[in-house]
Design an enzyme around this catalytic site. Structure first.
Site, PDB file in Angstrom:
ATOM      1  N   HIS A  63       0.845  -1.186   0.000  1.00  0.00           N
ATOM      2  CA  HIS A  63       0.000   0.000   0.000  1.00  0.00           C
ATOM      3  C   HIS A  63       0.884   1.241   0.000  1.00  0.00           C
ATOM      4  CE1 HIS A  63       0.935  -0.597   4.228  1.00  0.00           C
ATOM      5  NE2 HIS A  63       0.461   0.593   4.533  1.00  0.00           N
ATOM      6  N   HIS A  65       1.594   3.867   1.849  1.00  0.00           N
ATOM      7  CA  HIS A  65       2.033   4.613   3.018  1.00  0.00           C
ATOM      8  C   HIS A  65       3.554   4.662   2.991  1.00  0.00           C
ATOM      9  CE1 HIS A  65      -1.817   4.290   5.710  1.00  0.00           C
ATOM     10  NE2 HIS A  65      -1.820   5.341   4.922  1.00  0.00           N
ATOM     11  N   ASP A  67       6.040   4.451   5.012  1.00  0.00           N
ATOM     12  CA  ASP A  67       6.927   3.476   5.660  1.00  0.00           C
ATOM     13  C   ASP A  67       6.988   2.156   4.893  1.00  0.00           C
ATOM     14  OD1 ASP A  67       4.193   3.337   6.576  1.00  0.00           O
ATOM     15  OD2 ASP A  67       4.805   1.870   8.082  1.00  0.00           O
ATOM     16  N   HIS A  68       6.233   2.055   3.813  1.00  0.00           N
ATOM     17  CA  HIS A  68       6.264   0.849   2.984  1.00  0.00           C
ATOM     18  C   HIS A  68       6.815   1.101   1.578  1.00  0.00           C
ATOM     19  CE1 HIS A  68       3.871  -1.819   5.703  1.00  0.00           C
ATOM     20  NE2 HIS A  68       3.605  -0.638   6.212  1.00  0.00           N
ATOM     21  N   HIS A 143      -7.231  -1.666   5.454  1.00  0.00           N
ATOM     22  CA  HIS A 143      -6.439  -0.637   6.097  1.00  0.00           C
ATOM     23  C   HIS A 143      -7.085   0.717   5.811  1.00  0.00           C
ATOM     24  CE1 HIS A 143      -3.036   0.763   8.256  1.00  0.00           C
ATOM     25  NE2 HIS A 143      -2.348   1.241   7.230  1.00  0.00           N
ATOM     26  N   ASP A 213      -0.437  -3.934   6.086  1.00  0.00           N
ATOM     27  CA  ASP A 213      -1.071  -3.539   7.336  1.00  0.00           C
ATOM     28  C   ASP A 213      -2.573  -3.801   7.222  1.00  0.00           C
ATOM     29  OD1 ASP A 213       1.468  -2.413   7.337  1.00  0.00           O
ATOM     30  OD2 ASP A 213       0.851  -0.508   8.129  1.00  0.00           O
ATOM     31  N   HIS A 271       5.940  -5.377  12.332  1.00  0.00           N
ATOM     32  CA  HIS A 271       5.328  -4.054  12.201  1.00  0.00           C
ATOM     33  C   HIS A 271       5.013  -3.485  13.595  1.00  0.00           C
ATOM     34  CE1 HIS A 271       2.565  -0.846  10.761  1.00  0.00           C
ATOM     35  NE2 HIS A 271       3.344  -0.901   9.688  1.00  0.00           N
TER      36      HIS A 271
END
Length: 304
Positions: A63, A65, A67-68, A143, A213, A271
């Site tokens: 996805h 975001h 941090d990914h 999510h 997530d 995570h």
């Protein structure tokens, strides 16, 4: 047995800490490398894992975001500095190409290789990659934005030749591939030698499921049923269940409940929220429900 390994490059969540890198993993299947998510520092961790950059041709982003996926630009740039010429394929929900194209155009406009973006839908399981060794299917998650996990399903390896039997029947070398893949052998005299007499079965095909997530969703259970290894996010302890619900994340206890219901063989949780100085609280919580649980940690390698 053919190689099938999971390498944890980072297992933290969005807020940086000195203990963890953001989320990123590499799956090594028969020396082909597949990256799952690419948080900041992923290329540094790739170096530390002694994995060959040249064998990484496919990246799967769960996805959009940061941090990914914030590590993607640096990794793409480093590939260019290394003189890469092989194509790079990046799979993600809709929007990544639009977001990254201006950055790639500015910072990486002289690459010797091509980047192909492949968008996938997030509301139904979809096969997004398939070759002779493995298929990759999306796992719809829930999510705050469109998000999918990934199911890596190894293809059944060919049967193993029994050398003594091959020699006994004087089987020509050019027949071996056919026999390994299920064919019987017909001798020059017309005798049919069954495939089962000339081979022994290969090891069972294995599966790895990645779920991060997501909030707790039982709909994934059927798709991950019986997998050899499950990675599931465990951002919070059960005491923070209201916060988990609010942010569409999962507790360690919930991750273990899913693993137990799906009858998976092994669970690795990660995570982790930055609030936990010591993640054993999460491990203890999960292990109480599903005993075969381990904590993710940087540079951990797990054989599937």
């Amino acid at each position: 047995m053919e190689k099938f390994e999971l390498h944890i490059l980072g297992c933290g969540s969005a807020l940086p800490t000195t203990r963890h890198f953001p989320t990123s993993q590499v799956v090594n299947i028969r020396e082909k490398l597949f990256m799952i998510d690419c948080g900041e520092g992923a290329q540094l961790q790739l170096r530390k894992s002694h994995l060959k950059f040249s064998r990484l041709n496919n990246i799967f982003i769960s996805h959009l975001h940061g941090d990914h996926c914030f590590g993607l630009l640096g990794l793409v740039s480093t590939f260019g500095l290394l003189g890469r010429t092989a194509d790079l394929h990046i799979y993600s929900p809709k929007g990544l190409e639009e977001l990254f194209s201006p950055l790639l155009g500015y910072f990486c406009n002289n690459l010797l290789y091509k980047i192909y973006f492949h968008e996938f839908v997030t509301n139904k399981p979809t096969v997004i990659y398939d070759d002779r060794s493995v298929s990759v299917t999306t796992i719809p998650l829930q999510h705050r934005i469109p998000c999918c996990g990934f199911l890596f399903a190894e293809k059944q390896p060919p049967a193993h030749i029994i050398r003594d039997m091959i020699d006994a029947y004087n089987v020509p070398v050019y027949e071996l591939n056919r026999i390994k893949n299920g064919a019987d052998y017909i001798t020059p005299d017309g005798e049919i030698v069954p495939h089962s007499r000339l081979t022994r079965p290969s090891s069972p095909a294995r599966k790895y499921a990645y779920c991060s997530d997501t909030r707790y969703v039982e709909s994934v259970i059927e798709q991950i049923k019986g997998v050899d290894l499950l990675f599931h996010e465990a951002t919070f302890a059960q005491a923070e269940l209201p916060r988990a619900k609010e942010t569409f994340h999962t507790t360690a206890q919930q991750a273990a409940q899913l693993a137990k219901a799906a009858e998976v063989k092994k669970l690795v949780i990660g995570h982790f929220s930055a609030r936990y100085e010591e993640e054993n609280i999460l491990l203890n919580e999960a292990s109480a429900v599903f005993e075969n649980t381990v904590l993710a940690k940087e540079l951990l390698c797990i054989e599937v």
